[in-house]
Design a protein around this motif. Structure first.
Motif, PDB file in Angstrom:
ATOM      1  N   PRO A  28       0.826  -1.197   0.000  1.00  0.00           N
ATOM      2  CA  PRO A  28       0.000   0.000   0.000  1.00  0.00           C
ATOM      3  C   PRO A  28       0.868   1.257   0.000  1.00  0.00           C
ATOM      4  N   ARG A  50       1.938   5.079   0.873  1.00  0.00           N
ATOM      5  CA  ARG A  50       1.840   5.823   2.131  1.00  0.00           C
ATOM      6  C   ARG A  50       2.105   7.314   1.975  1.00  0.00           C
ATOM      7  N   ALA A  60      -5.944   8.650   5.734  1.00  0.00           N
ATOM      8  CA  ALA A  60      -4.902   7.700   5.356  1.00  0.00           C
ATOM      9  C   ALA A  60      -5.132   6.354   6.038  1.00  0.00           C
ATOM     10  N   SER A  61      -5.555   6.389   7.300  1.00  0.00           N
ATOM     11  CA  SER A  61      -5.836   5.123   8.001  1.00  0.00           C
ATOM     12  C   SER A  61      -7.000   4.400   7.363  1.00  0.00           C
ATOM     13  N   ASN A 105      -5.828   2.829   4.058  1.00  0.00           N
ATOM     14  CA  ASN A 105      -4.994   1.667   4.342  1.00  0.00           C
ATOM     15  C   ASN A 105      -5.855   0.469   4.759  1.00  0.00           C
ATOM     16  N   LYS A 106      -6.876   0.742   5.548  1.00  0.00           N
ATOM     17  CA  LYS A 106      -7.774  -0.328   5.993  1.00  0.00           C
ATOM     18  C   LYS A 106      -8.550  -0.906   4.811  1.00  0.00           C
ATOM     19  N   GLN A 120      -7.543  -0.935   1.697  1.00  0.00           N
ATOM     20  CA  GLN A 120      -6.620  -1.683   0.849  1.00  0.00           C
ATOM     21  C   GLN A 120      -6.304  -3.061   1.450  1.00  0.00           C
ATOM     22  N   GLU A 121      -6.332  -3.169   2.759  1.00  0.00           N
ATOM     23  CA  GLU A 121      -6.066  -4.448   3.418  1.00  0.00           C
ATOM     24  C   GLU A 121      -7.237  -5.402   3.274  1.00  0.00           C
TER      25      GLU A 121
END
Length: 194
Positions: free
Chosen positions: A8, A10, A185-186, A189-190, A192-193
């Motif tokens: 991912p 950043r 951003a968090s 990222n979540k 994408q996971e």
């Protein structure tokens, strides 16, 4: 659902860190007020608002730091007009302006303008009152009374280019923006996971 094998990205986290650093810098800069005291008037003889027996032979303005002689201006005006004579003299942190020996009784104003060695200009006005006319030019007779030198003159206030509330508002905006970007951003990222 297909998962990507690429790590991912950043950039938002890097942006968040940069914004947090900017916010911290703004908060520190906002808390440190500019040092303007170097050109401020510390005291005067006669003092602002003083009542003297007769006009002084000279007016002495004492500054926080020595002003430059070039461009120094002091104008002493009495009830009949300008009573200052000659150019002001700079001696260390003092600027001395001679007054006519035949100055009349009445209210006097002193308008001054000087510059510090780094070029910052300072100016102001003060006033005093003489109860009787000068004693024919005798410097010792025309000297101000000790009570006239006790109170320092009020220095003029300089306003900073950006007021304190502006720095505080900018810091709050930067912190709020950093928090929102960090949350975004968090969330990315979540996603994408998942």
């Amino acid at each position: 659902m297909t998962r990507s094998s690429a790590p991912p990205s950043r950039p938002p986290a890097l942006l968040t860190t940069a914004l947090a650093a900017l916010a911290a810098g703004l908060a520190l800069a906002g808390g440190a007020a500019p040092a303007y005291a170097h050109g401020d008037l510390r005291s005067s003889n006669p003092a602002d608002g003083a009542t003297l027996a007769q006009p002084p032979a000279q007016v002495v303005l004492t500054f926080e730091e020595a002003p430059v002689e070039l461009g120094a201006q002091v104008v002493v005006t009495g009830p009949d007009g300008v009573v200052s004579t000659g150019a002001p003299r700079v001696a260390s942190a003092d600027v001395v302006q001679d007054v006519q020996p035949s100055a009349p009784a009445g209210r006097y104003t002193v308008e001054w303008r000087v510059a510090s060695d780094d070029g910052h200009p300072a100016s102001g006005t003060l006033a005093f009152t003489a109860q009787a006319a000068a004693a024919g030019g005798s410097p010792s007779a025309a000297a101000p009374t000790p009570a006239a030198t006790a109170a320092p003159a009020e220095a003029p206030r300089r306003e900073p280019l950006i007021p304190s509330w502006g720095w505080i508002a900018a810091g709050v905006i930067a912190i709020v923006a950093a928090i929102r970007l960090n949350r975004r951003a968090s969330a990315l990222n979540k996603q994408q996971e998942d």
